[in-house]
Each structure stands twice: as C-alpha cells, then as structure tokens.
Design a protein around this motif. Structure first.
Motif, PDB file in Angstrom:
ATOM      1  N   GLU A  83       0.932  -1.258  -0.041  1.00 49.64           N
ATOM      2  CA  GLU A  83      -0.083  -0.004  -0.091  1.00 49.64           C
ATOM      3  C   GLU A  83       0.794   1.215   0.112  1.00 49.64           C
ATOM      4  N   ARG A  84       0.343   2.366  -0.909  1.00 49.09           N
ATOM      5  CA  ARG A  84       1.132   3.564  -0.937  1.00 49.09           C
ATOM      6  C   ARG A  84       0.241   4.829  -1.107  1.00 49.09           C
ATOM      7  N   ILE A  85       0.591   5.786  -0.594  1.00 49.39           N
ATOM      8  CA  ILE A  85       0.056   7.074  -0.982  1.00 49.39           C
ATOM      9  C   ILE A  85       0.281   7.634  -2.431  1.00 49.39           C
ATOM     10  N   VAL A  86      -0.534   7.874  -3.241  1.00 49.03           N
ATOM     11  CA  VAL A  86      -0.429   8.084  -4.692  1.00 49.03           C
ATOM     12  C   VAL A  86      -0.431   9.477  -5.037  1.00 49.03           C
ATOM     13  N   ILE A  87       0.616   9.838  -5.396  1.00 45.80           N
ATOM     14  CA  ILE A  87       0.870  11.341  -5.870  1.00 45.80           C
ATOM     15  C   ILE A  87       0.561  11.732  -7.377  1.00 45.80           C
ATOM     16  N   PRO A  88      -0.356  12.351  -8.108  1.00 46.37           N
ATOM     17  CA  PRO A  88      -0.423  12.126  -9.146  1.00 46.37           C
ATOM     18  C   PRO A  88       0.235  13.491  -9.904  1.00 46.37           C
ATOM     19  N   LEU A  89       0.978  13.071 -11.151  1.00 47.61           N
ATOM     20  CA  LEU A  89       1.642  14.032 -11.773  1.00 47.61           C
ATOM     21  C   LEU A  89       1.010  14.497 -12.906  1.00 47.61           C
ATOM     22  N   TYR A  90       0.686  15.536 -13.337  1.00 46.06           N
ATOM     23  CA  TYR A  90      -0.186  16.115 -14.337  1.00 46.06           C
ATOM     24  C   TYR A  90       0.692  17.169 -15.159  1.00 46.06           C
ATOM     25  N   TYR A  91       0.394  17.347 -16.495  1.00 49.67           N
ATOM     26  CA  TYR A  91       0.886  18.119 -17.214  1.00 49.67           C
ATOM     27  C   TYR A  91      -0.050  18.688 -18.425  1.00 49.67           C
ATOM     28  N   GLU A  92      -0.362  19.759 -18.477  1.00 51.59           N
ATOM     29  CA  GLU A  92      -1.463  20.505 -19.393  1.00 51.59           C
ATOM     30  C   GLU A  92      -2.773  19.320 -19.283  1.00 51.59           C
ATOM     31  N   LYS A  93      -3.122  19.140 -17.992  1.00 56.90           N
ATOM     32  CA  LYS A  93      -4.312  18.392 -17.582  1.00 56.90           C
ATOM     33  C   LYS A  93      -4.348  16.931 -17.854  1.00 56.90           C
ATOM     34  N   GLU A  94      -3.203  16.461 -18.472  1.00 52.81           N
ATOM     35  CA  GLU A  94      -3.078  15.053 -18.672  1.00 52.81           C
ATOM     36  C   GLU A  94      -2.396  14.382 -17.591  1.00 52.81           C
ATOM     37  N   LEU A  95      -2.840  13.095 -17.080  1.00 53.34           N
ATOM     38  CA  LEU A  95      -2.200  12.651 -15.991  1.00 53.34           C
ATOM     39  C   LEU A  95      -0.908  11.763 -16.844  1.00 53.34           C
ATOM     40  N   ILE A  96       0.048  11.932 -16.158  1.00 51.36           N
ATOM     41  CA  ILE A  96       1.447  11.563 -17.042  1.00 51.36           C
ATOM     42  C   ILE A  96       2.255  10.639 -16.251  1.00 51.36           C
ATOM     43  N   GLY A  97       1.832  10.522 -15.092  1.00 48.24           N
ATOM     44  CA  GLY A  97       2.728   9.592 -14.095  1.00 48.24           C
ATOM     45  C   GLY A  97       1.941   9.954 -12.696  1.00 48.24           C
ATOM     46  N   LEU A  98       2.689   8.721 -11.989  1.00 49.93           N
ATOM     47  CA  LEU A  98       2.334   8.587 -10.509  1.00 49.93           C
ATOM     48  C   LEU A  98       3.642   8.377  -9.661  1.00 49.93           C
ATOM     49  N   GLN A  99       3.538   8.825  -8.697  1.00 49.88           N
ATOM     50  CA  GLN A  99       4.561   8.429  -7.473  1.00 49.88           C
ATOM     51  C   GLN A  99       3.896   7.890  -6.295  1.00 49.88           C
TER      52      GLN A  99
ATOM     53  N   ALA B 145       6.255   6.231 -11.356  1.00 50.35           N
ATOM     54  CA  ALA B 145       6.170   5.333 -12.917  1.00 50.35           C
ATOM     55  C   ALA B 145       5.649   6.494 -13.794  1.00 50.35           C
ATOM     56  N   MET B 146       6.378   6.688 -15.006  1.00 51.17           N
ATOM     57  CA  MET B 146       5.971   7.480 -16.045  1.00 51.17           C
ATOM     58  C   MET B 146       5.135   6.817 -16.993  1.00 51.17           C
ATOM     59  N   PHE B 147       4.111   7.495 -17.317  1.00 49.79           N
ATOM     60  CA  PHE B 147       3.164   6.895 -18.758  1.00 49.79           C
ATOM     61  C   PHE B 147       3.698   7.389 -19.970  1.00 49.79           C
ATOM     62  N   ASP B 148       4.639   8.582 -20.028  1.00 50.04           N
ATOM     63  CA  ASP B 148       5.316   9.032 -21.200  1.00 50.04           C
ATOM     64  C   ASP B 148       6.728   9.433 -20.801  1.00 50.04           C
ATOM     65  N   ASP B 149       7.456   8.594 -21.453  1.00 48.67           N
ATOM     66  CA  ASP B 149       8.912   8.964 -21.317  1.00 48.67           C
ATOM     67  C   ASP B 149       9.358  10.287 -21.528  1.00 48.67           C
ATOM     68  N   ASP B 150       8.734  10.987 -22.502  1.00 51.91           N
ATOM     69  CA  ASP B 150       9.157  12.481 -22.789  1.00 51.91           C
ATOM     70  C   ASP B 150       8.587  13.497 -21.891  1.00 51.91           C
ATOM     71  N   ALA B 151       7.616  13.013 -21.023  1.00 53.90           N
ATOM     72  CA  ALA B 151       6.849  13.783 -20.069  1.00 53.90           C
ATOM     73  C   ALA B 151       7.834  14.380 -18.957  1.00 53.90           C
ATOM     74  N   PRO B 152       7.457  15.492 -18.437  1.00 56.56           N
ATOM     75  CA  PRO B 152       8.322  16.087 -17.311  1.00 56.56           C
ATOM     76  C   PRO B 152       7.986  15.379 -15.970  1.00 56.56           C
ATOM     77  N   LYS B 153       9.026  14.882 -15.613  1.00 57.98           N
ATOM     78  CA  LYS B 153       8.867  14.217 -14.177  1.00 57.98           C
ATOM     79  C   LYS B 153       8.889  15.236 -12.914  1.00 57.98           C
ATOM     80  N   ILE B 154       7.860  15.945 -12.983  1.00 53.75           N
ATOM     81  CA  ILE B 154       7.750  17.166 -12.146  1.00 53.75           C
ATOM     82  C   ILE B 154       6.296  17.325 -11.628  1.00 53.75           C
TER      83      ILE B 154
END
Length: 322
Positions: free
Chosen positions: A165-181, A195-204
């Motif tokens: 179990e983990r707390i899930v931190i969503p990563l969004y860019y231009e309102k698109e879900l691009i990854g989770l921490q 975990a990034m869903f797009d390798d070119d997306a900002p890991k921010i």
C-alpha cells in the motif's frame, strides 16, 4: 560505432558548442540539454561514446544519460527521422541495438488515463498518515497495491512480490495524467516509486498550478512543495526546468550539509547562476515538512534565505560541513 552513427554525429556537430573529437569513438562538447555552466563558457561536459555497436550520450554536469537516437531526437527531430530510416535501411535495428524502427503515420487512438482509486481522505490509514505530517489528504490518493494499479494504466512492473500500500501522488501536465509517484506508508527502504506513462513527459509535480511570471520554487519532493506558494517538485534527478517555461527558478534542497550528493547539487546550481536556498545554522530540521511541523513559517524562511551569485557562494561555504 557504425557508419550511420558517424554520419549523423558529423551532421549534428556544427550545432554543438566546442565540439571536438577526443578519439575515434569519443566526442566532447558543451551539453545542449543543461547548457553546461552559464558563467564558465569553457566547460564541456557532454559526451558521445561507443557502447558495443551503438552510441550513448552522457552529461557529466546533470548526470543525464540516453541513447544517441534519443539525444538526436531532442536536438534535431527532423534529422532523427532520417537517422531512424537509415539505421533501419542499414539493418541496424532489432534486439541488439537501441534505435527504434521507423514510425509510420497511423496512430492508435489515445485514451486519457484516470486514477480510479479512493481519495486518501477516505482511507483512515492514509488520512492519518498525511494529517500527522500536516498535509492535505484531498490532494492525494491511496492504492492498496501500488504496482498492481500502475500496471492497469501501463504495464510497468514484472515482479509484484513485494507490492504494498502507498500514498499515490498524481503527476499532471497540461491537464493530462502523465505519471504517478507512490510514497510508502510503512517503513520501507524504497520510500518513493515513480512510474511515468510518457517517457518524454516532465517528471515534475505541480506544473499545472504555477505562475511562470514569478519565481518558481523547486523542491526535492512533492510533499514539501505543498507548503510553499508557486512551487513544483522534481520527482527524480535534477532536470532543466527552463524546458517547461520556467525562467526564474529557486532551488530548495534538504538541509543536509554533510550529504555529499546534496552539497554537489547545490554547488552545481550556484555555479550555473541559479538561485538557491541556504538555511541558517539555527535551522536543525532536515526538510520543509519537518520545519513546518516544528512551527517555522516556511514561506518566510525560504524567501529570506534565497541567494545567488557571490552571496550564495559565501553562504554555501559556511553552511556545508564537508
């Protein structure tokens, strides 16, 4: 190094500052991704070098590493398309190589990824964990099995043996879900999994929620960024935030003057002319979250201890303990 790689290194070389051939399979130049040092224009910390039948890029300033194919794609997308075609025509693709096969125009329809998980505020263990740290549970989610959930959005993890179990931190860019921490709730040496869903997306974390016409505070972790106005967090190694429209960043690292890696990273930011936060010796807490819990006004603390240039160097010299 095959003849196609050599050809495209030659094509790219006029665009690489201070490009030189060190030996037959090694090239050196100023890194165009991080910009190398803004103050010392003689710094050349970008390299192209052979790895078996292929070529890799490495920046010894920011630690960035990637294949020559991906490097070329960033620097010259048009040349990259031709490079991929020539590698394919030359028979230099397949399992033993790192260049992708040519891409054709047909595109599979893309569907927006959604977080089908309960809010952390609805799960007692997650809510309690976050509230104890002074965090808003409404900003995060909860996954009973983090890796298993990530795999429902993008096959990422083969081994689920130690899933938890983990707390899930969503990563969004231009309102698109691009990854989770995923942040561990229970004691675990692996505190964060990204975990990034797009390798070119900002890991921010937080890119969609900032004003770019004001100083943007850059923290090491998402939790810390929530205590400061106009802040983002790097969910991995340092990156060039200017790529995402941020022209006035202020970098905030943990208050660990004996940590060699943190000391190195702060020194590099100062050398490149960036603003950094250097804490006074009266602050004993390690990070922003701990400072907030100790009763400090973290916004005021950050703003009053931001330095750049010579002043940053002087403050840094007295702060570091190694």
């Amino acid at each position: 190094m095959n003849h196609v790689d050599s050809k495209f290194i030659g094509i790219l070389s006029p665009r690489l500052e201070k490009f030189k051939r060190v030996k037959s399979d090694l090239y050196n130049f100023r890194c165009p991704i991080c910009g190398d040092s803004k103050k010392n224009k003689s710094k050349t910390r970008g390299y192209l070098y052979s790895v078996k039948a292929d070529v890799n890029f490495k920046c010894h300033n920011y630690g960035t590493s990637m294949t020559f194919s991906n490097f070329l794609k960033q620097i010259d997308p048009a040349a990259h398309k031709q490079y991929v075609f020539e590698r394919f025509k030359d028979g230099s693709t397949g399992r033993a190589t790192v260049v992708e096969d040519p891409k054709f125009d047909f595109q599979v329809p893309k569907f927006k990824k959604k977080i089908n998980l309960p809010s952390a505020t609805d799960v007692p263990i997650a809510k309690e964990y976050l509230i104890k740290r002074g965090l808003d549970p409404n900003l995060f989610h909860y996954a009973e099995k983090f890796k298993e959930f990530v795999n429902t959005l993008k096959p990422t993890f083969d081994d689920l043996t130690f899933d938890e179990e983990r707390i899930v931190i969503p990563l969004y860019y231009e309102k698109e879900l691009i990854g989770l921490q995923g942040r561990s709730i229970n004691p675990n040496p692996v505190k964060y999994i990204t975990a990034m869903f797009d390798d070119d997306a900002p890991k921010i974390y937080g890119l969609d929620n900032i004003r770019r016409d004001a100083p943007v505070y850059v923290t090491e972790g998402p939790f810390d960024s929530t205590f400061i106005r106009n802040a983002i967090a790097m969910c991995g190694a340092d990156a060039d935030v200017s790529r995402w429209g941020i022209s006035n960043p202020v970098f905030i690292y943990d208050n660990e003057p004996r940590n060699r890696e943190i000391v190195r990273r702060i020194a590099a930011k100062i050398e490149d002319g960036n603003s950094v936060v250097i804490y006074p010796n009266t602050i004993v807490e390690k990070d922003i979250n701990d400072m907030m819990l100790a009763g400090h006004d973290v916004q005021k603390l950050i703003e009053s201890n931001t330095y750049s240039g010579l002043e940053a160097k002087l403050k840094f010299t007295t702060w570091k303990k190694i």
